[in-house]
Design an enzyme around this catalytic site. Structure first.
Site, PDB file in Angstrom:
ATOM      1  N   PHE A 130       0.783  -1.199  -0.042  1.00 35.37           N
ATOM      2  CA  PHE A 130       0.073   0.041  -0.046  1.00 35.37           C
ATOM      3  C   PHE A 130       0.887   1.329   0.192  1.00 35.37           C
ATOM      4  O   PHE A 130       1.794   1.357   0.668  1.00 35.37           O
ATOM      5  CB  PHE A 130      -0.954  -0.130   1.311  1.00 35.37           C
ATOM      6  CG  PHE A 130      -1.959   1.067   1.208  1.00 35.37           C
ATOM      7  CD1 PHE A 130      -3.095   0.871   0.530  1.00 35.37           C
ATOM      8  CD2 PHE A 130      -1.973   2.260   1.890  1.00 35.37           C
ATOM      9  CE1 PHE A 130      -3.941   2.010   0.442  1.00 35.37           C
ATOM     10  CE2 PHE A 130      -2.769   3.292   1.878  1.00 35.37           C
ATOM     11  CZ  PHE A 130      -3.909   3.043   1.120  1.00 35.37           C
ATOM     12  N   ASP A 203       1.435  -5.171   8.105  1.00 41.28           N
ATOM     13  CA  ASP A 203       0.497  -4.411   8.274  1.00 41.28           C
ATOM     14  C   ASP A 203      -1.044  -5.078   7.895  1.00 41.28           C
ATOM     15  O   ASP A 203      -0.928  -5.749   6.881  1.00 41.28           O
ATOM     16  CB  ASP A 203       0.555  -3.199   6.828  1.00 41.28           C
ATOM     17  CG  ASP A 203      -0.639  -2.337   6.594  1.00 41.28           C
ATOM     18  OD1 ASP A 203      -1.913  -2.770   7.095  1.00 41.28           O
ATOM     19  OD2 ASP A 203      -0.543  -1.418   6.084  1.00 41.28           O
ATOM     20  N   TYR A 228     -10.976   0.851  10.158  1.00 39.69           N
ATOM     21  CA  TYR A 228     -12.281   1.328   9.734  1.00 39.69           C
ATOM     22  C   TYR A 228     -12.483   0.095   8.567  1.00 39.69           C
ATOM     23  O   TYR A 228     -13.712   0.273   7.693  1.00 39.69           O
ATOM     24  CB  TYR A 228     -12.064   2.468   9.023  1.00 39.69           C
ATOM     25  CG  TYR A 228     -10.799   2.706   8.279  1.00 39.69           C
ATOM     26  CD1 TYR A 228     -10.496   2.235   7.080  1.00 39.69           C
ATOM     27  CD2 TYR A 228      -9.861   3.429   8.878  1.00 39.69           C
ATOM     28  CE1 TYR A 228      -9.410   2.467   6.291  1.00 39.69           C
ATOM     29  CE2 TYR A 228      -8.746   3.748   8.195  1.00 39.69           C
ATOM     30  CZ  TYR A 228      -8.390   3.347   7.083  1.00 39.69           C
ATOM     31  OH  TYR A 228      -7.346   3.329   6.311  1.00 39.69           O
ATOM     32  N   LYS A 229     -11.822  -1.028   8.448  1.00 38.87           N
ATOM     33  CA  LYS A 229     -12.329  -1.960   7.414  1.00 38.87           C
ATOM     34  C   LYS A 229     -12.919  -3.022   7.947  1.00 38.87           C
ATOM     35  O   LYS A 229     -14.020  -3.050   8.508  1.00 38.87           O
ATOM     36  CB  LYS A 229     -11.037  -2.415   6.472  1.00 38.87           C
ATOM     37  CG  LYS A 229     -10.077  -1.308   5.940  1.00 38.87           C
ATOM     38  CD  LYS A 229      -9.089  -1.957   5.289  1.00 38.87           C
ATOM     39  CE  LYS A 229      -8.175  -0.999   4.649  1.00 38.87           C
ATOM     40  NZ  LYS A 229      -8.377  -0.430   3.538  1.00 38.87           N
ATOM     41  N   ARG A 377     -12.731  -4.125  -7.029  1.00 39.10           N
ATOM     42  CA  ARG A 377     -12.490  -5.232  -5.821  1.00 39.10           C
ATOM     43  C   ARG A 377     -13.952  -5.378  -5.389  1.00 39.10           C
ATOM     44  O   ARG A 377     -15.009  -4.591  -4.961  1.00 39.10           O
ATOM     45  CB  ARG A 377     -11.752  -4.224  -4.899  1.00 39.10           C
ATOM     46  CG  ARG A 377     -10.447  -4.177  -5.264  1.00 39.10           C
ATOM     47  CD  ARG A 377      -9.568  -3.840  -3.988  1.00 39.10           C
ATOM     48  NE  ARG A 377     -10.141  -2.519  -3.285  1.00 39.10           N
ATOM     49  CZ  ARG A 377      -9.684  -1.919  -2.127  1.00 39.10           C
ATOM     50  NH1 ARG A 377      -8.444  -2.493  -1.721  1.00 39.10           N
ATOM     51  NH2 ARG A 377     -10.094  -1.267  -1.360  1.00 39.10           N
TER      52      ARG A 377
HETATM   53  C1  LIG Z   1      -2.636  -1.927   3.497  1.00 39.17           C
HETATM   54  C2  LIG Z   1      -3.217  -0.498   3.823  1.00 39.17           C
HETATM   55  N1  LIG Z   1      -2.317   0.108   4.888  1.00 39.17           N
HETATM   56  C3  LIG Z   1      -2.618   1.480   5.235  1.00 39.17           C
HETATM   57  C4  LIG Z   1      -3.763   1.968   4.709  1.00 39.17           C
HETATM   58  C5  LIG Z   1      -4.200   3.136   5.008  1.00 39.17           C
HETATM   59  O1  LIG Z   1      -3.436   3.877   6.297  1.00 39.17           O
HETATM   60  P1  LIG Z   1      -4.174   4.985   7.001  1.00 39.17           P
HETATM   61  O2  LIG Z   1      -5.107   4.165   7.929  1.00 39.17           O
HETATM   62  O3  LIG Z   1      -3.070   5.653   7.556  1.00 39.17           O
HETATM   63  O4  LIG Z   1      -4.861   6.079   6.074  1.00 39.17           O
HETATM   64  C6  LIG Z   1      -4.740   1.259   4.089  1.00 39.17           C
HETATM   65  C7  LIG Z   1      -5.743   1.879   3.431  1.00 39.17           C
HETATM   66  O5  LIG Z   1      -6.732   1.400   2.722  1.00 39.17           O
HETATM   67  C8  LIG Z   1      -4.212  -0.003   3.503  1.00 39.17           C
HETATM   68  O6  LIG Z   1      -5.134  -0.738   2.913  1.00 39.17           O
END
Ligand SMILES: Cc1ncc(COP(=O)(O)O)c(C=O)c1O
Length: 417
Positions: A130, A203, A228-229, A377
């Protein structure tokens, strides 16, 4: 009319009839007539959240005022909610803190992990990671002269470690590829990093809440993830950081805010880190969002993540079957691995008009997202997605394509698709 659609209908009906998790959909507020396949981007609203937020705002803030820091557990919220998330990711209490964003936690994790390997040169990350993970790896390397980022795709990591392992400080990957939905082997990668003497930073954004994770058992060093996911904590929900117990006496946070001080209310002249994970606290926590996230996490009460994973695999398997029968003949191909053990909880289909198709689906109440330039997706969540919904979504897409009922070059309507 071929017989294939009938077989799909039957399969969907059987799988949904056998679904022990089906009642969990009632834990969410989902609008009628909408098929929501974007919970891998923004989880839908858990029914427990509105009353909890009302209570926080009207009673705790409105009536109890500042006393709530003690009386309503506001001060302890980052560690308490961290522990709740810890249960979902296989972390014993006292190793996870909630608050701030994934990006901020990544900066902390990568900086702290690299500092624990001061004689090594490479910070290894996935070229397909990401964007924020890639940008932050570069940012961390820029701030420590000896560090260099090496972008190594997961399948090439073993070969790289065989050559350069003794120079690798940190490997930073995600278990699920945010574009393709491919699932990588966290245990094997962490073990390979350790064999080389490096530390592993993960992550978990696209994995936590969608499958069992085993941070302690797999001896992961650091992990981050968003709220939030699949955790359904709401837009911009606080994220979390896990630091394994064994690093608690040695890890240093680069952002030494007063909340992480050993004596946060002592106004000491100099910074002195709190013991344990509390040192990864930074500033005043976002209480409204944290307590919304805490309420959202109640959807996982009594839920067995192994069952969630099993249903998720059944859903993605079924959707791939729908795609093969209904969509492949129309020129749509899946880029997600066919092997269920190598899939996360979304399917990515490739088509050059992905954006137009995404918009056309939304007009029919099927909410998905796209990733540039050409991926659609479809996120499934075993807590509320049904096989029937996936078949309906695939049929809508089939019809849209057969009738060319989409704009091949739609105007972008905003930053988010
Ligand atoms: C794998 C991954 N890492 C990080 C993030 C986003 O980071 P942040 O929560 O700091 O916006 C996302 C957002 O979709 C993501 O898919």
């Amino acid at each position: 009319m071929t017989t294939a659609p009938l077989a799909l209908d039957e399969r969907a009906a059987r799988a949904d009839a056998d679904d022990a998790l089906a009642p969990l959909a009632e834990r969410f507020v989902l609008p009628d007539g909408v098929i929501y396949l974007d919970g891998n981007s923004l989880g839908p609203l858990p029914a427990a959240v509105p009353p909890a937020v009302t209570d926080v705002v009207t009673r705790q803030w409105g009536t109890d005022l500042i006393g709530s820091w003690n009386d309503n557990g506001w001060w302890d919220a980052p560690l308490r909610i961290g522990d709740t998330i810890g249960r979902l990711v296989g972390a014993a209490p006292g190793q996870t803190v909630a608050g701030d964003s994934t990006s901020v936690h990544l900066f902390t994790a990568l900086t702290a992990a690299a500092a624990l390997r001061p004689d090594r040169r490479f910070l290894v990350t996935d070229p397909g990671h990401f964007p924020t993970d890639r940008y932050l790896a570069e940012a961390v390397a820029r701030r420590q002269d000896r560090l260099e980022v090496r972008r190594i795709a997961p399948p090439d990591l073993d070969a790289f470690l065989a050559e350069e392992g003794d120079q690798v400080a940190v490997v930073s990957y995600a278990p699920v590829d945010f574009r393709t939905g491919e699932l990588y082997d966290m245990a094997a990668t962490t073990e390979a990093a350790h064999r080389a003497g490096a530390l592993a930073v993960w992550d978990l954004c696209h994995a936590a809440g969608a499958m069992p994770l085993h941070l302690d058992a797999q001896e992961v060093d650091f992990a981050v993830g968003c709220g939030y996911k699949f955790l359904n904590g709401g837009p911009g929900a606080p994220a979390y950081l896990y630091v394994a117990h064994r690093h608690h006496t040695s890890f240093e946070t680069p952002v030494t805010g007063w909340n992480g001080h050993a004596n946060p209310f002592g106004a000491d002249r100099d910074y002195s880190p709190a013991p344990g994970i509390a040192r990864a606290r930074i500033g005043t926590p976002p209480i409204l969002s944290l307590l919304a996230l805490e309420a959202a996490l109640t959807v996982f009460e009594d839920v067995d993540l192994a069952q969630v994973r099993a249903k998720s695999m059944s859903l993605t398997e079924f959707f791939l079957r729908c795609a093969t029968e209904l969509l492949t003949p129309l020129g749509i191909e899946s880029v997600t691995p066919p092997d269920p053990s190598r899939r996360g909880s979304h399917i990515a289909l490739r088509h050059p008009h992905a954006l137009g198709l995404t918009h056309a689906l939304a007009q029919r109440g099927v909410i998905i997202d796209m990733r540039a330039p050409d991926l659609l997706r479809f996120g499934v969540n075993a807590l509320y997605t049904t096989h029937r919904q996936l078949l309906t979504a695939a049929r809508h897409l089939q019809e849209i394509m057969q009738e060319s009922a989409y704009d091949p070059e739609p105007p972008r309507t905003g930053p988010v698709t």
